[in-house]
Design a protein around this motif. Structure first.
Motif, mmCIF file in Angstrom:
data_model
loop_
_atom_site.group_PDB
_atom_site.id
_atom_site.type_symbol
_atom_site.label_atom_id
_atom_site.label_comp_id
_atom_site.label_asym_id
_atom_site.label_seq_id
_atom_site.Cartn_x
_atom_site.Cartn_y
_atom_site.Cartn_z
ATOM 1 N N VAL A 28 2.555 62.788 57.435
ATOM 2 C CA VAL A 28 3.488 62.154 58.369
ATOM 3 C C VAL A 28 2.953 60.769 58.716
ATOM 4 C CG1 VAL A 28 4.535 62.306 60.658
ATOM 5 C CG2 VAL A 28 4.241 64.378 59.267
ATOM 6 N N LEU A 29 3.736 59.739 58.452
ATOM 7 C CA LEU A 29 3.304 58.363 58.655
ATOM 8 C C LEU A 29 3.022 58.054 60.127
ATOM 9 C CD1 LEU A 29 5.904 56.641 56.319
ATOM 10 C CD2 LEU A 29 3.417 56.550 55.990
ATOM 11 N N PRO A 30 2.085 57.148 60.400
ATOM 12 C CA PRO A 30 1.870 56.701 61.780
ATOM 13 C C PRO A 30 3.158 56.159 62.395
ATOM 14 C CG PRO A 30 0.153 55.852 60.328
ATOM 15 C CD PRO A 30 1.183 56.474 59.447
ATOM 16 N N TYR A 31 3.300 56.349 63.691
ATOM 17 C CA TYR A 31 4.414 55.823 64.503
ATOM 18 C C TYR A 31 5.754 56.491 64.198
ATOM 19 C CZ TYR A 31 0.960 52.025 64.641
ATOM 20 O OH TYR A 31 -0.198 51.294 64.749
ATOM 21 N N SER A 32 5.764 57.524 63.392
ATOM 22 C CA SER A 32 7.041 58.087 62.938
ATOM 23 C C SER A 32 7.352 59.410 63.618
ATOM 24 C CB SER A 32 7.016 58.287 61.420
ATOM 25 O OG SER A 32 6.192 59.383 61.065
ATOM 26 N N ILE A 33 8.588 59.872 63.403
ATOM 27 C CA ILE A 33 9.009 61.210 63.796
ATOM 28 C C ILE A 33 9.233 62.022 62.527
ATOM 29 C CG2 ILE A 33 10.871 62.598 64.797
ATOM 30 C CD1 ILE A 33 11.315 60.394 66.815
ATOM 31 N N ALA A 34 8.634 63.216 62.485
ATOM 32 C CA ALA A 34 8.919 64.176 61.421
ATOM 33 C C ALA A 34 9.774 65.282 62.011
ATOM 34 C CB ALA A 34 7.627 64.748 60.843
ATOM 35 N N TYR A 35 10.890 65.553 61.367
ATOM 36 C CA TYR A 35 11.866 66.502 61.898
ATOM 37 C C TYR A 35 12.212 67.497 60.810
ATOM 38 C CZ TYR A 35 16.218 68.294 63.916
ATOM 39 O OH TYR A 35 17.196 69.113 64.418
ATOM 40 N N GLY A 36 12.140 68.808 61.157
ATOM 41 C CA GLY A 36 12.399 69.771 60.094
ATOM 42 C C GLY A 36 12.779 71.145 60.574
ATOM 43 N N SER A 37 13.508 71.260 61.673
ATOM 44 C CA SER A 37 13.846 72.584 62.183
ATOM 45 C C SER A 37 14.848 73.319 61.295
ATOM 46 C CB SER A 37 14.398 72.476 63.612
ATOM 47 O OG SER A 37 15.586 71.721 63.634
#
Length: 260
Positions: A175-184
């Motif tokens: 997961v890249l810095p400063y990012s949001i990872a979304y995967g529900s």
């Protein structure tokens, strides 16, 4: 204070200002720093080094044998820094020889109930990991990252600084810095910049805009990662701290690739 019901082996060294609660069991080469508090039923096993002003909730287990079939009893350890809050039933296993032989929790982290940090995990500083999250072995979580509840993380995943992983995500890539990872609703994917988190940490409007536009380059594109990095180097100032951190992370060796 050491409660009279605590069971403590002869190798243990405890600072006089530390607090060891009822029914704690401390077995192994253990060092506990000033003002650290162990509530009832905490278990420390093997080689564990803990700094100052930490709080461990009831029945946390620190330093347990790693869940790794290749582990052969090698002398490995858990290293924990200062001012961490580790809540009830958290488990942190000691390292293996697959990496550096240690599992590391830095300073000022907030680890909520029932979180599992497996062997060789390395957590930086000022991170928050929410209840029922399982971090598999050999993962790395950089400073100021936030992991929401019920996240499952595959081995060798890297989580960048100031990133946010949403609840119930299945994280199989970095997961890249400063990012949001979304995967529900499936494997986690990049959902743009962590705008709220960056505002809370005092990033300037310019820095936030740079992070947002830079991360858009990685999001949902068919270009190769090498091409995305090359384009970003041409279009953004590589010396800017936000740009440099993202591109350095993207260039670094990765087992599973980057969440995009």
């Amino acid at each position: 204070m050491i409660h009279p019901t605590a069971v403590i082996s002869g190798q243990v060294e405890i600072d006089p200002s530390a607090h060891i609660g009822p029914w704690c069991v401390l077995e192994g080469e253990i060092r506990i720093g000033p003002r650290t508090r162990l509530m009832n039923g905490v278990s420390l096993q093997g080689k564990v080094t803990i700094g100052a002003d930490n709080h461990f909730g009831a029945h946390a287990v620190i330093g347990g044998e790693p869940h790794d079939q290749a582990y052969g009893g090698e002398a490995t350890e858990v290293v924990i820094g200062d001012r961490n809050h580790v809540f009830e039933f958290v488990t942190i296993h000691r390292g293996t020889t697959r990496r550096h032989g240690r599992t590391v929790l830095g300073d000022d982290n907030f680890i909520m109930a029932y979180v599992h940090l497996a062997h060789d995990v390395e957590v930086g500083h000022h991170c928050r990991i929410t209840s029922y999250t399982g971090i598999a072995g050999l993962c790395t979580i950089d400073d100021h990252a936030v992991i929401a509840g019920m996240v499952g993380m595959q081995q060798y995943v890297r989580i960048g600084a100031y990133s946010f992983v949403s609840a119930m995500s299945a994280v199989a890539q970095d997961v890249l810095p400063y990012s949001i990872a979304y995967g529900s609703e499936g494997l986690a994917h990049l959902r743009g910049a962590n705008l709220i988190g960056l505002k809370r940490h005092g990033f300037t409007r310019e820095d936030i805009d740079i992070a947002r536009h830079l991360l858009e380059r990685f999001q949902g594109t068919d270009k190769s990662l090498a091409q995305v990095i090359a384009d970003a180097e041409a279009d953004f100032d590589p010396a800017h701290p936000v740009v440099r951190r993202v591109l350095d992370f993207a260039r670094a060796p990765s087992v599973h690739g980057i969440t995009r």
